[in-house]
Design an enzyme around this catalytic site. Structure first.
Site, PDB file in Angstrom:
ATOM      1  N   SER A  11      42.960  46.309  37.566  1.00  0.00           N
ATOM      2  CA  SER A  11      41.611  45.919  36.917  1.00  0.00           C
ATOM      3  C   SER A  11      42.138  44.449  36.945  1.00  0.00           C
ATOM      4  O   SER A  11      43.245  44.614  36.897  1.00  0.00           O
ATOM      5  CB  SER A  11      41.290  46.254  35.731  1.00  0.00           C
ATOM      6  OG  SER A  11      41.518  46.347  34.374  1.00  0.00           O
ATOM      7  N   THR A  12      41.086  43.389  37.356  1.00  0.00           N
ATOM      8  CA  THR A  12      41.503  41.918  36.761  1.00  0.00           C
ATOM      9  C   THR A  12      41.883  41.772  35.669  1.00  0.00           C
ATOM     10  O   THR A  12      42.795  40.892  35.337  1.00  0.00           O
ATOM     11  CB  THR A  12      40.119  41.324  37.404  1.00  0.00           C
ATOM     12  OG1 THR A  12      39.865  41.746  38.002  1.00  0.00           O
ATOM     13  CG2 THR A  12      40.689  40.014  37.397  1.00  0.00           C
TER      14      THR A  12
END
Length: 496
Positions: A11-12
C-alpha cells in the site's frame, strides 16, 4: 517439482513508512522459488489495502485457482502474512475458502507447518499483529485529528468552498476558494429567503458551476464549518462544537436561520392532495333529503374504482364525482369578463409601461450576448496559445473550467431575460386579442386552494343528482364583473 503462484502487495503508506516495494518483494520470492526448485505459475502484483480481499489482482488469482483442477495441489507464496491480510476475521475466512480448492497460503519469512496442530497458535499471532498495528495507527490518527479540532483547526479534507493549505510552520489550514465559496454563500442566502425548493436551488447552483451531488448538497447546507465552527465527535451520540480558526463564509445567524428552514417538519400529503383535487366540491354540496353536506369516496367496480359524492346519512343521494366536476367546470367556463373590466385591465397594462420594460430587457440581452461572445473569443485565443505551446496544460484547463462556469451563468441570465421578453410579448398579444377574458379556461390546472376559494365565491346550486345539471350563484359584486360568453349580458344574482 512443486509449483506456486506468487502474490506481491503493497500500500502507498507502507511503501513510504517501511520502504516496501513491489520489485523487491517479487525478486525475493523468485529467488526463494529458484533455491527450492519451485515452478512459478504466475505473479500477481498490486498496490492495494489489505483491510479485506476486495482487491483486483487477488480476485484474478482466486479465480485462477478455482478454475484449476480440484485434484491438483496449489500454493500461494508471499513475503509475510501482513501481505496476505491485515484483518484476522477475513484472513481465516479466506484460508478456509482456499482449503476447499486444495490451496495452501504460505509466507516465506514467517513459515508455518500446518501439519502440526500447535502451528495454528503462531498463525494467530502472525495475523493478529498487523491488525493490532492498524488499530493502533487508526486510534493515533483519530486522537491527532481530535486534538487539532480542539485547537480550532480543521484537519480533514476541505469541504466545497475551501481549499487545504499548509503554512510555513507546517500547520495545515483551510481557506476560502473561489468561485465555489461565492456559490456556497449564494446557496445559504437563497435558502434563507425560503422562496424556492431546496432541489431547485441545488440545480441552479449546479448550473452556475458547483459540482455537487444531491446527497452531498444536503450535507453541505448542514455543515457548521461554513459559519466558522468545527465539530468534534466523540461517539455516535456525543459531540462538541468548537469555534474554528478558519475564515467563515457566512454569519452564524444566517446558518441557524437556514437550519430552522430545512429542519421544519414537512407532512407527506401527496395522497391527501390527490383526493382533495378529485373531490374539490366536497363541503359545498348539500344532500336534498337530509340537509347534510356530502362526502366523497371511491366505490369498487368490477375492474376499477369509481369516485362518488354521496351522503353518509341518506344512502339514496349519490352522484359520480367526475361527472359533477365536469358539469361545474363547463358552467364556469361559460363566464367571461365584462367589457368594462377588459377596459380597466387595458389601463392597468398601459400603466406598467411595457414598452419601456421591453427596451430595458433588450438592452440587457444585448449586453449579455456580447459577454458570451467575449468568453468564446477568450477560449478560442487560449486554445490557439495552447496549440503553439505558449499555454501550459494546467493553465489552459484552469482557464477552460473558469470559462465554462462564466458561460453557464451568462446563458442562465440570457434564458431568464428571454423568458421575461416572452411574457411581455404574451401580455401584448393578450391586450390585442383580448383572449384573457376567458379567465376560467384553465380551471382544471388551478391549485386546489384556488379552486376551493373560487367555489366559495361561485358555489353550485340546484344540483340534479341524476344528470349532474346545476346552476351557479354570484354575489352582487361578481355579477358586475362576469357576463355570459354567449350573449354578453350582465349576469344576475342567480342564473341558468
Amino acid at each position: 517439482m512443486k509449483s506456486a503462484y506468487l502474490y506481491v502487495r503493497v500500500s502507498t503508506d507502507e511503501q513510504k513508512r517501511k520502504g516496501y516495494s513491489l520489485p523487491e518483494q517479487e525478486e525475493r520470492l523468485l529467488k526463494y522459488c529458484e533455491y527450492n526448485n519451485i515452478e512459478v505459475k504466475g505473479i500477481y502484483c498490486e498496490d492495494f489495502s489489505a483491510k479485506d480481499f476486495n482487491r483486483p489482482e487477488w480476485k484474478k488469482l482466486f479465480l485462477q485457482i478455482k478454475n484449476k483442477s480440484s485434484i491438483e495441489d496449489k500454493n500461494i507464496l508471499f513475503i509475510k502474512w501482513d501481505r496476505f491480510s491485515r484483518n484476522v476475521e477475513y484472513a481465516y475466512e479466506m484460508i478456509g475458502m482456499l482449503r476447499k480448492y486444495r490451496t495452501t497460503a504460505m509466507a516465506i519469512d514467517q513459515p508455518i507447518d500446518f501439519s502440526v496442530p500447535e502451528s495454528t497458535v503462531m498463525l494467530a499471532v502472525y495475523l493478529s499483529v498487523p491488525e493490532a498495528e492498524n488499530s493502533r495507527r487508526a486510534q493515533n490518527i483519530a486522537n491527532g485529528i481530535r486534538r487539532a479540532k480542539q485547537m480550532g483547526r480543521y484537519p480533514n479534507k476541505a469541504p466545497i468552498g475551501y481549499i487545504n493549505l499548509t503554512l510555513l510552520d507546517g500547520k495545515k489550514i483551510i481557506a476560502p476558494k473561489e468561485p465555489e465559496a461565492g456559490l456556497v454563500k449564494w446557496i445559504f442566502h437563497q435558502i434563507a429567503k425560503n422562496t424556492q425548493k431546496l432541489e431547485e436551488i441545488r440545480k441552479i447552483a449546479n448550473n452556475k458551476g458547483l459540482l455537487c451531488s444531491r446527497s452531498h448538497f444536503f450535507r453541505l447546507i448542514r455543515n457548521p464549518v461554513y459559519c466558522g465552527h468545527v465539530i468534534i465527535r466523540f461517539n455516535f451520540e456525543e459531540q462538541q462544537t468548537i469555534k474554528g480558526t478558519h475564515e467563515p463564509l457566512i454569519q452564524e445567524t444566517l446558518f441557524h436561520k437556514v437550519q430552522n428552514i430545512i429542519t421544519t417538519k414537512r407532512k407527506v400529503t401527496a395522497k391527501t392532495d390527490e383526493l382533495k383535487a378529485l373531490f374539490f366540491l366536497r363541503g359545498f354540496l348539500v344532500c336534498p333529503i337530509c340537509g347534510r353536506k356530502l362526502s366523497g369516496s371511491f366505490s369498487r367496480g368490477k375492474t376499477k374504482k369509481y369516485p362518488y359524492y354521496h351522503c353518509q346519512g341518506s344512502r339514496k343521494t349519490r352522484i359520480n364525482a367526475i361527472l359533477l366536476n365536469t358539469c361545474y367546470q363547463n358552467k364556469l367556463q361559460q363566464l367571461v369578463l365584462s367589457n368594462k373590466v377588459i377596459e380597466l385591465f387595458s389601463y392597468v397594462l398601459d400603466d406598467q409601461d411595457i414598452k419601456k420594460q421591453k427596451t430595458q430587457y433588450l438592452s440587457e440581452r444585448s449586453l449579455i450576448e456580447r459577454k458570451i461572445k467575449e468568453e468564446e473569443s477568450i477560449l478560442s485565443k487560449a486554445r490557439k496559445l495552447f496549440v503553439v505551446e505558449i499555454f501550459k496544460l494546467d493553465d489552459y484547463n484552469k482557464l477552460k473550467a473558469e470559462n465554462r462556469v462564466n458561460s453557464k451563468c451568462l446563458q442562465k441570465e440570457l434564458q431568464d431575460i428571454n423568458t421575461k421578453l416572452r411574457n411581455i410579448e404574451r401580455q401584448t398579444k393578450l391586450l390585442g386579442k383580448k383572449i384573457f377574458t376567458d379567465i376560467f379556461q384553465g380551471f382544471s390546472d388551478f391549485d386546489i386552494a384556488d379552486k376551493k376559494h373560487l367555489i366559495t365565491l361561485i358555489p353550485p346550486l340546484n344540483i340534479n343528482f341524476q344528470t349532474g345539471y346545476l346552476s351557479l350563484s354570484l354575489n352582487e359584486t361578481l355579477s358586475k364583473v362576469l357576463v355570459l360568453k354567449s350573449n354578453q349580458k350582465i349576469i344576475k344574482n342567480e342564473f341558468y
